[in-house]
Design a protein around this motif. Structure first.
Motif, PDB file in Angstrom:
ATOM      1  N   THR A 352       0.842  -1.201   0.000  1.00 57.24           N
ATOM      2  CA  THR A 352       0.000   0.000   0.000  1.00 57.24           C
ATOM      3  C   THR A 352       0.872   1.244   0.000  1.00 57.24           C
ATOM      4  O   THR A 352       0.649   2.192  -0.776  1.00 57.24           O
ATOM      5  CB  THR A 352      -0.911  -0.001   1.244  1.00 57.24           C
ATOM      6  N   THR A 353       1.875   1.259   0.854  1.00 52.76           N
ATOM      7  CA  THR A 353       2.777   2.404   0.929  1.00 52.76           C
ATOM      8  C   THR A 353       3.625   2.524  -0.329  1.00 52.76           C
ATOM      9  O   THR A 353       3.933   3.642  -0.768  1.00 52.76           O
ATOM     10  CB  THR A 353       3.669   2.283   2.171  1.00 52.76           C
ATOM     11  N   LEU A 354       4.002   1.385  -0.932  1.00 55.38           N
ATOM     12  CA  LEU A 354       4.771   1.436  -2.178  1.00 55.38           C
ATOM     13  C   LEU A 354       3.958   2.110  -3.277  1.00 55.38           C
ATOM     14  O   LEU A 354       4.508   2.876  -4.082  1.00 55.38           O
ATOM     15  CB  LEU A 354       5.177   0.027  -2.606  1.00 55.38           C
ATOM     16  N   ALA A 355       2.661   1.857  -3.324  1.00 57.87           N
ATOM     17  CA  ALA A 355       1.816   2.526  -4.317  1.00 57.87           C
ATOM     18  C   ALA A 355       1.859   4.038  -4.121  1.00 57.87           C
ATOM     19  O   ALA A 355       1.973   4.813  -5.091  1.00 57.87           O
ATOM     20  CB  ALA A 355       0.379   2.017  -4.209  1.00 57.87           C
ATOM     21  N   ALA A 356       1.784   4.483  -2.857  1.00 58.58           N
ATOM     22  CA  ALA A 356       1.881   5.917  -2.580  1.00 58.58           C
ATOM     23  C   ALA A 356       3.248   6.453  -2.952  1.00 58.58           C
ATOM     24  O   ALA A 356       3.376   7.557  -3.508  1.00 58.58           O
ATOM     25  CB  ALA A 356       1.595   6.170  -1.096  1.00 58.58           C
ATOM     26  N   THR A 357       4.301   5.679  -2.678  1.00 55.56           N
ATOM     27  CA  THR A 357       5.658   6.091  -3.028  1.00 55.56           C
ATOM     28  C   THR A 357       5.800   6.277  -4.534  1.00 55.56           C
ATOM     29  O   THR A 357       6.397   7.269  -4.999  1.00 55.56           O
ATOM     30  CB  THR A 357       6.665   5.038  -2.534  1.00 55.56           C
ATOM     31  N   LEU A 358       5.250   5.351  -5.307  1.00 55.93           N
ATOM     32  CA  LEU A 358       5.324   5.467  -6.770  1.00 55.93           C
ATOM     33  C   LEU A 358       4.591   6.711  -7.252  1.00 55.93           C
ATOM     34  O   LEU A 358       5.062   7.403  -8.180  1.00 55.93           O
ATOM     35  CB  LEU A 358       4.724   4.223  -7.421  1.00 55.93           C
ATOM     36  N   ALA A 359       3.441   7.003  -6.652  1.00 57.04           N
ATOM     37  CA  ALA A 359       2.687   8.196  -7.058  1.00 57.04           C
ATOM     38  C   ALA A 359       3.471   9.466  -6.743  1.00 57.04           C
ATOM     39  O   ALA A 359       3.474  10.434  -7.534  1.00 57.04           O
ATOM     40  CB  ALA A 359       1.334   8.210  -6.356  1.00 57.04           C
ATOM     41  N   ILE A 360       4.148   9.482  -5.600  1.00 47.76           N
ATOM     42  CA  ILE A 360       4.955  10.648  -5.221  1.00 47.76           C
ATOM     43  C   ILE A 360       6.144  10.808  -6.164  1.00 47.76           C
ATOM     44  O   ILE A 360       6.446  11.926  -6.640  1.00 47.76           O
ATOM     45  CB  ILE A 360       5.408  10.517  -3.762  1.00 47.76           C
ATOM     46  N   GLU A 368      11.320   7.055 -12.949  1.00 47.97           N
ATOM     47  CA  GLU A 368      12.280   6.126 -13.552  1.00 47.97           C
ATOM     48  C   GLU A 368      13.175   5.441 -12.520  1.00 47.97           C
ATOM     49  O   GLU A 368      13.912   4.500 -12.855  1.00 47.97           O
ATOM     50  CB  GLU A 368      13.141   6.858 -14.576  1.00 47.97           C
ATOM     51  N   LYS A 369      13.108   5.859 -11.277  1.00 53.23           N
ATOM     52  CA  LYS A 369      13.912   5.202 -10.241  1.00 53.23           C
ATOM     53  C   LYS A 369      13.450   3.768  -9.967  1.00 53.23           C
ATOM     54  O   LYS A 369      14.200   2.965  -9.417  1.00 53.23           O
ATOM     55  CB  LYS A 369      13.852   6.004  -8.939  1.00 53.23           C
ATOM     56  N   VAL A 370      12.221   3.455 -10.308  1.00 52.21           N
ATOM     57  CA  VAL A 370      11.663   2.120 -10.084  1.00 52.21           C
ATOM     58  C   VAL A 370      11.309   1.513 -11.436  1.00 52.21           C
ATOM     59  O   VAL A 370      10.405   1.985 -12.126  1.00 52.21           O
ATOM     60  CB  VAL A 370      10.422   2.176  -9.166  1.00 52.21           C
ATOM     61  N   LYS A 371      12.043   0.468 -11.815  1.00 54.00           N
ATOM     62  CA  LYS A 371      11.831  -0.186 -13.110  1.00 54.00           C
ATOM     63  C   LYS A 371      10.497  -0.929 -13.133  1.00 54.00           C
ATOM     64  O   LYS A 371       9.776  -0.918 -14.136  1.00 54.00           O
ATOM     65  CB  LYS A 371      12.980  -1.158 -13.378  1.00 54.00           C
ATOM     66  N   SER A 372      10.195  -1.619 -12.046  1.00 55.32           N
ATOM     67  CA  SER A 372       8.919  -2.331 -11.946  1.00 55.32           C
ATOM     68  C   SER A 372       8.539  -2.430 -10.477  1.00 55.32           C
ATOM     69  O   SER A 372       9.391  -2.316  -9.587  1.00 55.32           O
ATOM     70  CB  SER A 372       9.018  -3.739 -12.548  1.00 55.32           C
ATOM     71  N   ALA A 373       7.252  -2.650 -10.246  1.00 60.71           N
ATOM     72  CA  ALA A 373       6.750  -2.785  -8.872  1.00 60.71           C
ATOM     73  C   ALA A 373       5.886  -4.035  -8.767  1.00 60.71           C
ATOM     74  O   ALA A 373       5.001  -4.254  -9.601  1.00 60.71           O
ATOM     75  CB  ALA A 373       5.941  -1.552  -8.469  1.00 60.71           C
ATOM     76  N   THR A 374       6.158  -4.837  -7.757  1.00 60.76           N
ATOM     77  CA  THR A 374       5.378  -6.042  -7.490  1.00 60.76           C
ATOM     78  C   THR A 374       4.624  -5.864  -6.183  1.00 60.76           C
ATOM     79  O   THR A 374       5.200  -5.429  -5.177  1.00 60.76           O
ATOM     80  CB  THR A 374       6.299  -7.278  -7.397  1.00 60.76           C
ATOM     81  N   PHE A 375       3.355  -6.200  -6.209  1.00 59.38           N
ATOM     82  CA  PHE A 375       2.495  -6.034  -5.037  1.00 59.38           C
ATOM     83  C   PHE A 375       1.968  -7.396  -4.609  1.00 59.38           C
ATOM     84  O   PHE A 375       1.278  -8.076  -5.372  1.00 59.38           O
ATOM     85  CB  PHE A 375       1.331  -5.098  -5.365  1.00 59.38           C
ATOM     86  N   LEU A 376       2.313  -7.798  -3.394  1.00 56.22           N
ATOM     87  CA  LEU A 376       1.888  -9.081  -2.853  1.00 56.22           C
ATOM     88  C   LEU A 376       0.751  -8.856  -1.859  1.00 56.22           C
ATOM     89  O   LEU A 376       0.951  -8.217  -0.823  1.00 56.22           O
ATOM     90  CB  LEU A 376       3.055  -9.792  -2.164  1.00 56.22           C
ATOM     91  N   THR A 377      -0.425  -9.329  -2.191  1.00 58.71           N
ATOM     92  CA  THR A 377      -1.625  -9.209  -1.345  1.00 58.71           C
ATOM     93  C   THR A 377      -1.755  -7.805  -0.753  1.00 58.71           C
ATOM     94  O   THR A 377      -1.996  -7.636   0.436  1.00 58.71           O
ATOM     95  CB  THR A 377      -1.619 -10.265  -0.219  1.00 58.71           C
ATOM     96  N   ALA A 378      -1.587  -6.803  -1.586  1.00 59.88           N
ATOM     97  CA  ALA A 378      -1.623  -5.403  -1.139  1.00 59.88           C
ATOM     98  C   ALA A 378      -2.898  -4.730  -1.643  1.00 59.88           C
ATOM     99  O   ALA A 378      -3.418  -5.062  -2.707  1.00 59.88           O
ATOM    100  CB  ALA A 378      -0.395  -4.663  -1.652  1.00 59.88           C
ATOM    101  N   GLN A 379      -3.370  -3.766  -0.881  1.00 58.91           N
ATOM    102  CA  GLN A 379      -4.590  -3.041  -1.224  1.00 58.91           C
ATOM    103  C   GLN A 379      -4.326  -1.547  -1.300  1.00 58.91           C
ATOM    104  O   GLN A 379      -3.531  -1.016  -0.527  1.00 58.91           O
ATOM    105  CB  GLN A 379      -5.667  -3.300  -0.168  1.00 58.91           C
ATOM    106  N   ALA A 496       3.434  -3.009 -13.299  1.00 58.27           N
ATOM    107  CA  ALA A 496       3.079  -3.595 -12.004  1.00 58.27           C
ATOM    108  C   ALA A 496       2.701  -5.065 -12.153  1.00 58.27           C
ATOM    109  O   ALA A 496       2.008  -5.455 -13.094  1.00 58.27           O
ATOM    110  CB  ALA A 496       1.923  -2.822 -11.371  1.00 58.27           C
ATOM    111  N   TYR A 497       3.184  -5.857 -11.205  1.00 58.66           N
ATOM    112  CA  TYR A 497       2.800  -7.258 -11.072  1.00 58.66           C
ATOM    113  C   TYR A 497       1.994  -7.350  -9.788  1.00 58.66           C
ATOM    114  O   TYR A 497       2.503  -7.065  -8.694  1.00 58.66           O
ATOM    115  CB  TYR A 497       4.047  -8.143 -10.998  1.00 58.66           C
ATOM    116  N   ILE A 498       0.728  -7.732  -9.882  1.00 59.03           N
ATOM    117  CA  ILE A 498      -0.188  -7.690  -8.737  1.00 59.03           C
ATOM    118  C   ILE A 498      -0.643  -9.115  -8.420  1.00 59.03           C
ATOM    119  O   ILE A 498      -1.318  -9.752  -9.233  1.00 59.03           O
ATOM    120  CB  ILE A 498      -1.397  -6.789  -9.051  1.00 59.03           C
ATOM    121  N   GLN A 499      -0.265  -9.599  -7.243  1.00 59.59           N
ATOM    122  CA  GLN A 499      -0.591 -10.957  -6.826  1.00 59.59           C
ATOM    123  C   GLN A 499      -1.625 -10.922  -5.714  1.00 59.59           C
ATOM    124  O   GLN A 499      -1.529 -10.132  -4.771  1.00 59.59           O
ATOM    125  CB  GLN A 499       0.673 -11.693  -6.359  1.00 59.59           C
ATOM    126  N   ALA A 500      -2.630 -11.776  -5.831  1.00 55.69           N
ATOM    127  CA  ALA A 500      -3.667 -11.895  -4.802  1.00 55.69           C
ATOM    128  C   ALA A 500      -3.840 -13.357  -4.436  1.00 55.69           C
ATOM    129  O   ALA A 500      -3.546 -14.253  -5.235  1.00 55.69           O
ATOM    130  CB  ALA A 500      -4.992 -11.312  -5.301  1.00 55.69           C
TER     131      ALA A 500
END
Length: 614
Positions: A352-360, A368-379, A496-500
């Motif tokens: 959840t916080t990583l999503a906010a970090t990416l938006a900021i 461009e500092k983050v090539k990709s983001a993976t979210f594990l059971t995140a909302q 983004a890779y989003i796992q649920a």
């Protein structure tokens, strides 16, 4: 069947039970040694009970040992005064259904007017794993006890949907409160109504109850239910033992870099942000289960954030600090390895916080500092966030505020809350097995991690529950900010890779799915078998569960599931292929790719000291 008939049948059943008991007693009159052993057991129990109550002050336990059913019973009573669950007509119908159940069961045991003869194997109408032991079916008394309980629990649960005069949240709270009370009232939880416990008590001359009493006293003292044999695990030796070094630390976190194990590595390093409500080593349990070791063995340069458990010195920590910590870790890795970008993983709340970090970062022109983001059971969208939403009304928030002494919330409160979400499995199952039956605790690494709680900064925790869970402000553009920058998730274009987890009760898959609706970049959604932990910690070699993928456009989770292809086993290999597709460039693991080498000043060996702090 009339009430008189029922009473007559019950009296006859008790007479048969008494005769059977007399036969058993006559065949097994204890000798003098057994009588002496029972006498000693009784005296020890009496001494322990008196000593327990004689203490001037019980050790302070800021977290409940397990959920207090009285809290939920009070909630139920408040609603019952407004809208009774059982009117007289329903009570009569339930009574008649109960009498019919008794008549059917007793007939199978050869008791009553319909009982021509006892059935060789009674066929009881309701099954439940709490009553799976054959002992529950060997005697009619215990068959009636647990079948009647299951009938009443089933009918009361059905009535919740018919209660009028309450809104959706109140209905969910009533349903949860009812389940909590029913779980606590199960006849399996009481020695005199559990035939397995009675049998064990006779076999051991009460030694099981002595052992259980000792464990109960110990757990009350530590304020936490024991789930496993903690003496079997040693951090850095047989758990959290992937080799590495702590290469950076702040007051809030340590950054671990793991030593490479391949001749070449992917040029883009990986940083993992685990949830700070637990310890990081859920992803490094042991070499066979470790996502960290597996990723290192696939040629990834892996960094792990180890969050510090809060104490009074971290009372000032809030939402902004965790966002700043993620940015700081990303920048430190980039500078350390001389690379322009990192892959990032955010698990649960850290996602959840990583999503906010990416938006900021996007708003600051630094995406461009983050090539990709993976979210594990995140909302990010908490409208359908599951049962944890039951704990964010004003009353619950005030209770949490009062419990947060010294500027932090004791991690045992969170542990008790998560246990309560699966009370039958994580509370009462352990009460029966280890308090009543006196069975030994298993040596299970996952349960050791589950009990290794971390304290939470109160200011962050309160704002998280209020702003995200209750008010759902993260998905409203610019409604929240962090580190002086407003947050708009639609600005996120990072792949983004989003796992649920299909059976996740903490971050339900329909809630995780909504992340795909708020980002603007390409997203790959993967649904994994099992839940919040086992759905993530599922190494390919285990060949467990399954996962579903789909390349077809989908506007909802239902559409995704309808088009998805099922694959046996873990999703980890699918993720690795996706990571390599983002940037397949490789490099030699030289210089600071090998932490702790010549000229590389490091803090200490992994797993570091923050993970050991309580």
């Amino acid at each position: 069947m009339s009430e008189n008939d029922a009473a007559d049948i019950f009296a006859r059943m008790l007479e048969m039970q008494s005769e059977a008991a007399r036969q058993v007693i006559a065949a097994s009159i204890p000798d003098e040694a057994a009588i002496a052993e029972w006498s000693e057991t009784t005296q020890r129990l009496q001494r322990m009970w008196m000593d327990f109550h004689a203490q001037e002050k019980l050790p302070e336990a800021p977290a409940p040992l397990f959920a207090d059913p009285a809290q939920w019973m009070g909630m139920m009573q408040a609603w019952y005064r407004q809208v009774p669950l059982l009117d007289p007509e329903r009570q009569q119908a339930l009574w008649q259904e109960g009498m019919a159940l008794w008549e059917d069961i007793l007939a199978q045991y050869g008791i009553g007017d319909g009982g021509a003869g006892a059935a060789q194997e009674p066929e009881l109408p309701r099954a439940d794993k709490r009553f799976a032991d054959p002992t529950w079916r060997e005697q009619p008394v215990f068959a009636l006890i647990h079948q009647t309980y299951l009938l009443f629990a089933e009918r009361l649960s059905e009535l919740v949907d018919e209660v009028g005069g309450i809104d959706g949240m109140e209905r969910d709270q009533l349903r949860f409160a009812l389940k909590s009370v029913l779980d606590a009232m199960s006849p399996a939880n009481f020695p005199l109504t559990n035939p397995v416990v009675l049998e064990r008590t006779l076999e051991t001359h009460g030694a099981n109850l002595i052992r259980g009493m000792e464990r109960l006293a110990a757990d009350l003292e530590r304020g936490q239910l024991t789930h496993t044999d903690t003496s079997a695990f040693r951090l850095g030796e047989n758990i959290a033992c992937t080799p590495g070094k702590v290469v950076h630390e702040t007051e809030l976190y340590q950054l671990i870099q793991y030593s490479p194990s391949t001749d070449e590595v992917l040029s883009v390093p990986l940083v993992i942000f685990p949830p700070w409500i637990n310890r990081f080593y859920i992803l490094d349990l042991n070499p066979k289960k470790s996502f960290v070791k597996w990723a290192v063995d696939q040629g990834l340069t892996v960094f792990m954030v180890s969050w510090r458990s809060a104490d009074e010195s971290l009372a000032h920590i809030e939402w902004d600090d965790y966002v700043r910590a993620q940015i700081d870790a990303i920048d430190h890795i980039r500078a350390r390895l001389g690379v322009p970008a990192v892959h990032a993983i955010g698990y649960c709340v850290a996602g959840t916080t990583l999503a906010a970090t990416l938006a900021i970062l996007a708003r600051r022109g630094e995406a461009e500092k983050v090539k990709s983001a993976t979210f594990l059971t995140a909302q990010v969208d908490f409208e359908r966030a599951g049962n944890l939403k039951l704990f964010v009304d004003d009353t619950q928030l005030e209770m949490i505020r009062q419990a947060s002494r010294g500027g932090f919330l004791d991690g045992r409160y969170m542990a008790a809350t998560f246990n309560l979400l699966r009370g039958s499995d994580l509370i009462w199952n352990y009460v029966v097995n280890h308090y009543l039956l006196g069975e030994d605790y298993p040596a299970f690494d996952l349960l050791y991690w589950n009990g290794d709680v971390a304290n939470l900064p109160a200011r962050w925790h309160a704002s998280y529950l209020r702003d995200l869970y209750r008010d759902n402000r993260l998905v409203k553009p610019d409604a929240l900010s962090a580190d002086g920058t407003p947050i708009d998730l639609s600005l996120v274009e990072t792949p983004a890779y989003i796992q649920a987890g299909r059976e996740d009760h903490i971050a339900p898959p329909e809630s995780v799915w909504r992340m795909t609706e708020h980002f603007s970049g390409p997203a790959r959604f993967v649904l994994a078998g099992s839940g919040h932990i086992a759905g993530v910690v599922n190494p390919p070699d285990a060949r467990k569960y399954q996962h579903w993928t789909s390349d077809a456009p989908a506007a909802s989770l239902e559409e995704f599931v309808a088009a998805a292809q099922e694959h046996a086993g873990s999703w980890w290999s699918d993720w690795l292929a996706w990571i390599e597709a983002q940037d397949g460039a490789r490099a030699k693991p030289t210089g600071k790719r090998k932490p702790g080498g010549r000229g590389d000043a490091v803090v200490e060996d992994a797993p570091g000291r923050y993970v050991r702090m309580r």
